[in-house]
Design an enzyme around this catalytic site. Structure first.
Site, mmCIF file in Angstrom:
data_model
loop_
_atom_site.group_PDB
_atom_site.id
_atom_site.type_symbol
_atom_site.label_atom_id
_atom_site.label_comp_id
_atom_site.label_asym_id
_atom_site.label_seq_id
_atom_site.Cartn_x
_atom_site.Cartn_y
_atom_site.Cartn_z
ATOM 1 N N CYS A 88 0.850 -1.193 0.000
ATOM 2 C CA CYS A 88 0.000 0.000 0.000
ATOM 3 C C CYS A 88 0.892 1.252 0.000
ATOM 4 C CB CYS A 88 -0.996 -0.034 1.150
ATOM 5 S SG CYS A 88 -2.370 1.152 0.955
ATOM 6 N N HIS A 196 -3.732 -4.950 -0.408
ATOM 7 C CA HIS A 196 -3.329 -5.527 0.870
ATOM 8 C C HIS A 196 -3.363 -7.051 0.768
ATOM 9 C CE1 HIS A 196 -3.225 -1.936 3.468
ATOM 10 N NE2 HIS A 196 -4.118 -1.469 2.611
ATOM 11 N N GLU A 198 -2.539 -9.180 2.967
ATOM 12 C CA GLU A 198 -3.006 -9.753 4.232
ATOM 13 C C GLU A 198 -4.524 -9.725 4.367
ATOM 14 O OE1 GLU A 198 -2.635 -5.348 5.182
ATOM 15 O OE2 GLU A 198 -1.688 -6.804 3.851
#
Length: 216
Positions: A88, A196, A198
């Site tokens: 990001c 992202h 994750e």
């Protein structure tokens, strides 16, 4: 393997740490995933992850507020050429400049600007937020799970500014939001995800696993 996630006061550190721990375990990689908030800790990294959430200027200021941190990042990522992943705003910080609330000098590792998203379709809202498709531009070992498509091709984004590299060869994947937006940048041992991983479920974990196995 020591995976250092840089802690400079910005980023989803715990969720990123858990995702990297899970991906390492899933791949059978003996890895220690640590949060590194000093230059000394960064210098011990075998692989380096730079997350980031918020404004470009605040994030780069946070790095430069830590004694020796910028030099340590350059030592590990540029001089030692350890595998590096920006996530990001952490990806955007590799640019020459960020143009959010003024002009801010970035790390300058992959030349380009971070500019406001201006969709040609005024029904598309900014920030660009939610799930969107990753569209590969150039092949890359870390993007192999995306190229195979078995885990889908959508990832989770949330950003109002986008990376515009000076050299289009550094754009490895894009996403379409009325017009192409840079989703992945890279050169040599440097890689950046605008999305992202994750938060991107199985595809995100597969991409993290591929990064941990990558030998640039």
């Amino acid at each position: 393997m020591r995976i250092s996630i840089v802690d400079y006061g910005s980023g989803n550190l715990r969720s990123a740490q858990k995702a990297f721990q899970h991906a390492a375990a899933q791949a059978g990689i003996d890895a220690e995933v640590v949060l590194a908030n000093t230059a000394e800790q960064v210098l011990k990294a075998d692989r380096l992850v730079l997350p980031g959430v918020g404004a470009f200027g605040d994030c780069i200021a946070g790095i430069r507020a830590i004694d020796g941190m910028e030099d340590a990042l350059e030592e590990v990522a540029l001089l030692r050429a350890r595998p590096f992943l920006g996530i990001c705003v952490g990806m955007q910080l590799m640019a020459t400049r960020g143009l959010e609330h003024g002009v801010h000098r970035g790390l300058g590792w992959i030349p380009g600007d971070v500019a406001p998203i201006t969709p040609p379709d005024n029904t598309l809202k900014v920030p660009h937020m939610g799930w969107n498709e990753l569209l590969p531009v150039f092949p890359h070992p870390v993007l192999a799970p995306l190229m195979q498509g078995a885990m889908g091709t959508d990832a989770y984004f949330v950003h109002s500014y986008h990376y515009v590299p000076a050299d289009s060869r550094h754009v490895l994947a894009v996403t379409d939001y009325g017009a192409p937006l840079t989703a992945v940048v890279g050169r040599d041992n440097l890689l950046g995800f605008q999305f992202h991983p994750e938060k991107s479920q199985q595809l995100g974990l597969a991409l993290i696993e591929a990064f941990l196995q990558w030998k640039p």
